[in-house]
Write an enzyme that holds these catalytic residues in place. Structure first.
Site, PDB file in Angstrom:
ATOM      1  N   THR A 124      15.747 -39.109  11.570  1.00 25.67           N
ATOM      2  CA  THR A 124      16.489 -40.368  11.676  1.00 25.67           C
ATOM      3  C   THR A 124      17.041 -40.811  10.320  1.00 25.67           C
ATOM      4  O   THR A 124      16.433 -40.536   9.269  1.00 25.67           O
ATOM      5  CB  THR A 124      15.543 -41.462  12.216  1.00 25.67           C
ATOM      6  OG1 THR A 124      16.145 -42.740  12.041  1.00 25.67           O
ATOM      7  CG2 THR A 124      14.203 -41.491  11.481  1.00 25.67           C
ATOM      8  N   GLU A 126      16.766 -43.654   9.307  1.00 23.60           N
ATOM      9  CA  GLU A 126      15.870 -44.717   8.815  1.00 23.60           C
ATOM     10  C   GLU A 126      14.970 -44.237   7.673  1.00 23.60           C
ATOM     11  O   GLU A 126      14.396 -45.051   6.961  1.00 23.60           O
ATOM     12  CB  GLU A 126      15.007 -45.273   9.956  1.00 23.60           C
ATOM     13  CG  GLU A 126      15.852 -45.919  11.017  1.00 23.60           C
ATOM     14  CD  GLU A 126      15.111 -46.915  11.890  1.00 23.60           C
ATOM     15  OE1 GLU A 126      13.972 -47.276  11.582  1.00 23.60           O
ATOM     16  OE2 GLU A 126      15.717 -47.323  12.893  1.00 23.60           O
ATOM     17  N   PRO A 203      17.500 -61.699  22.829  1.00 24.65           N
ATOM     18  CA  PRO A 203      16.802 -62.078  21.588  1.00 24.65           C
ATOM     19  C   PRO A 203      17.336 -61.365  20.344  1.00 24.65           C
ATOM     20  O   PRO A 203      16.979 -60.229  20.060  1.00 24.65           O
ATOM     21  CB  PRO A 203      15.352 -61.654  21.872  1.00 24.65           C
ATOM     22  CG  PRO A 203      15.469 -60.538  22.871  1.00 24.65           C
ATOM     23  CD  PRO A 203      16.719 -60.761  23.651  1.00 24.65           C
TER      24      PRO A 203
HETATM   25  O1  DAU Z   1      18.824 -45.455  12.975  1.00 25.98           O
HETATM   26  C1  DAU Z   1      18.243 -44.572  13.911  1.00 25.98           C
HETATM   27  C2  DAU Z   1      17.139 -45.304  14.606  1.00 25.98           C
HETATM   28  O2  DAU Z   1      17.745 -46.266  15.441  1.00 25.98           O
HETATM   29  C3  DAU Z   1      16.209 -44.414  15.403  1.00 25.98           C
HETATM   30  O3  DAU Z   1      15.548 -43.560  14.536  1.00 25.98           O
HETATM   31  C4  DAU Z   1      15.192 -45.271  16.141  1.00 25.98           C
HETATM   32  O4  DAU Z   1      14.367 -44.466  16.942  1.00 25.98           O
HETATM   33  C5  DAU Z   1      15.913 -46.275  16.987  1.00 25.98           C
HETATM   34  O5  DAU Z   1      14.973 -47.113  17.619  1.00 25.98           O
HETATM   35  C6  DAU Z   1      16.890 -47.083  16.168  1.00 25.98           C
HETATM   36  O6  DAU Z   1      16.202 -48.003  15.299  1.00 25.98           O
HETATM   37  P1  DAU Z   1      16.600 -49.546  15.177  1.00 25.98           P
HETATM   38  O7  DAU Z   1      15.418 -50.312  14.787  1.00 25.98           O
HETATM   39  O8  DAU Z   1      17.839 -49.703  14.361  1.00 25.98           O
HETATM   40  O9  DAU Z   1      17.003 -49.781  16.727  1.00 25.98           O
HETATM   41  P2  DAU Z   1      16.757 -50.990  17.728  1.00 25.98           P
HETATM   42  O10 DAU Z   1      17.495 -50.664  18.976  1.00 25.98           O
HETATM   43  O11 DAU Z   1      15.333 -51.354  17.860  1.00 25.98           O
HETATM   44  O12 DAU Z   1      17.494 -52.204  16.981  1.00 25.98           O
HETATM   45  C7  DAU Z   1      18.852 -52.138  16.592  1.00 25.98           C
HETATM   46  C8  DAU Z   1      19.142 -53.402  15.811  1.00 25.98           C
HETATM   47  O13 DAU Z   1      19.065 -54.517  16.702  1.00 25.98           O
HETATM   48  C9  DAU Z   1      18.136 -53.694  14.715  1.00 25.98           C
HETATM   49  O14 DAU Z   1      18.782 -54.292  13.598  1.00 25.98           O
HETATM   50  C10 DAU Z   1      17.183 -54.690  15.337  1.00 25.98           C
HETATM   51  C11 DAU Z   1      18.095 -55.458  16.277  1.00 25.98           C
HETATM   52  N1  DAU Z   1      17.391 -55.968  17.489  1.00 25.98           N
HETATM   53  C12 DAU Z   1      16.691 -55.086  18.247  1.00 25.98           C
HETATM   54  C13 DAU Z   1      15.999 -55.512  19.356  1.00 25.98           C
HETATM   55  C14 DAU Z   1      15.209 -54.543  20.200  1.00 25.98           C
HETATM   56  C15 DAU Z   1      17.470 -57.317  17.828  1.00 25.98           C
HETATM   57  O15 DAU Z   1      18.132 -58.129  17.147  1.00 25.98           O
HETATM   58  N2  DAU Z   1      16.776 -57.740  18.924  1.00 25.98           N
HETATM   59  C16 DAU Z   1      16.047 -56.905  19.699  1.00 25.98           C
HETATM   60  O16 DAU Z   1      15.426 -57.369  20.686  1.00 25.98           O
END
Ligand code: DAU
Length: 342
Positions: A124, A126, A203
């Site tokens: 990733t 990340e 959220p």
């Molecule tokens: O960058 C690659 C990565 O992307 C992968 O390695 C991970 O497995 C994958 O989960 C993803 O990580 P993120 O933490 O960026 O993805 P997530 O979908 O959890 O969140 C995307 C963005 O949205 C992040 O800035 C957090 C925000 N978010 C997420 C959730 C679930 C919110 O604002 N509210 C939420 O409820």
């Protein structure tokens, strides 16, 4: 090649398995523990296909991995099996170290001993940490900041050490934020799309101005296959969509696509240690002949439409274990959150 794809019942894994088989160049054994986000329905169309087999096992189960490599005379491995959700890594970090570091180590060592010809680790962006300016290249320092990304970085380093130490032919892909059909609805885009369909609040963490580079799962699977077939051993390849967007913009696009009100968006307490921005430089993979094909605006619309027309798929998930997780992660946040201005 006879390829073992681990985590093939998950989101990226299932798209990859289908793509490898449809290319006509490979047969695939899918080894998946079927934990909370593994779902055989994602590959229902391949059941009974002569080039496809399924084994239910965990990559931490050394005996099962050993037996699978022998029985199926595996020639190549693509490791998609992982704990992947940052918020869950904050609630239960141990599970991430177990699967993403120890599990990767077990799979890798069994692969080396079995004389596997190619090992691709799906990682990733990340692992580079939060990038305030510019874009990360493959040689940059790893500065992971969550238990999830730290575990993935540990896995990456272990895999790369096998090239340095044993000349075992490994490659690593570091993908950016991936979206598309079949993504477990804990992740941002499917969570927001399915909540919006139900008229539930969305959220948004912190100020919603964090930035992610969005990559279609079709482009990501193509990138993984390309590196598997053509990458230089011992080399890391960034795989990014080139679509950097702030979360608030994506949330607004989702509600607009569904014809819902922007007032569904709630600003809630931030994720601890929330990385502000990811950005990767993908010139190395482009030079190898891959480039993303799906525009974000089109891909997002099609993804939202997929969730609109596949309610049974995600309602089954959202009515199970997910409910407890949602309660733990969001109940207090949503109570204290503030609505987005109209
Ligand atoms: O960058 C690659 C990565 O992307 C992968 O390695 C991970 O497995 C994958 O989960 C993803 O990580 P993120 O933490 O960026 O993805 P997530 O979908 O959890 O969140 C995307 C963005 O949205 C992040 O800035 C957090 C925000 N978010 C997420 C959730 C679930 C919110 O604002 N509210 C939420 O409820």
């Amino acid at each position: 090649m006879r390829i073992l794809v681990t985590g093939g019942a998950g989101f990226i894994g299932s798209h990859l398995v289908r793509r490898l088989i449809q290319s006509g160049r490979h047969s695939v054994v899918n080894l998946d523990a079927l934990k909370y986000s593994g779902n055989l329905e994602n590959l229902a169309d391949l059941a009974g296909h002569p080039q496809y087999a399924f084994v239910q096992a965990d990559i931490c189960d050394q005996k099962a991995v050993h037996a699978t490599l022998q029985t199926h005379r595996i020639e190549g491995i693509i490791n998609c099996a992982a704990e992947t959700h940052v918020d869950r890594s904050i609630l239960d970090p141990g599970a991430f170290a177990r699967t993403d570091v120890v599990g990767t180590g077990i799979l890798l060592e069994e692969a080396r001993q079995a004389g596997v010809q190619r090992f691709l680790q799906v990682s990733t962006d990340e692992v580079y940490g939060s990038v305030e300016q510019g874009s990360s290249t493959e040689g940059d320092r790893l500065e992971p900041r969550s238990p999830y990304s730290a575990s993935k970085a540990g896995g990456d380093l272990l895999v790369l050490s096998y090239w340095t130490t044993y000349r075992f032919p490994v490659v690593v892909t570091r993908g950016s934020n991936t979206y598309g059909p079949n993504q477990y609805p804990e992740k941002f885009i499917p969570l927001f799309a399915t909540n919006a369909i139900d008229g539930e609040p969305l959220p948004l963490y912190g100020d919603g101005r964090q930035c992610r580079d969005w990559l279609s799962v079709y482009d990501h699977a193509a990138g993984i296959q390309h590196v598997f077939e053509q990458g230089e051993p011992g080399t890391v390849y960034n795989v990014g969509g080139g679509n950097e967007r702030e979360n608030i913009t994506v949330a607004e696009q989702i509600v607009a696509t569904l014809g819902k009100s922007r007032s569904l968006i709630r600003f809630v307490e931030d994720r601890p240690g929330h990385d502000r921005r990811y950005s990767i430089d993908c010139r190395r993979l482009r030079a190898l002949g891959w480039s993303p094909q799906v525009s974000f605006e089109e891909g997002l619309k099609q993804t939202v439409e997929w969730y609109r027309t596949h309610e049974r798929w995600w309602r089954t998930i959202k009515s199970g274990e997910f409910k407890d997780y949602y309660q733990q992660q969001y109940a207090k946040r949503l109570q204290q959150g503030t609505a987005c201005g109209l």
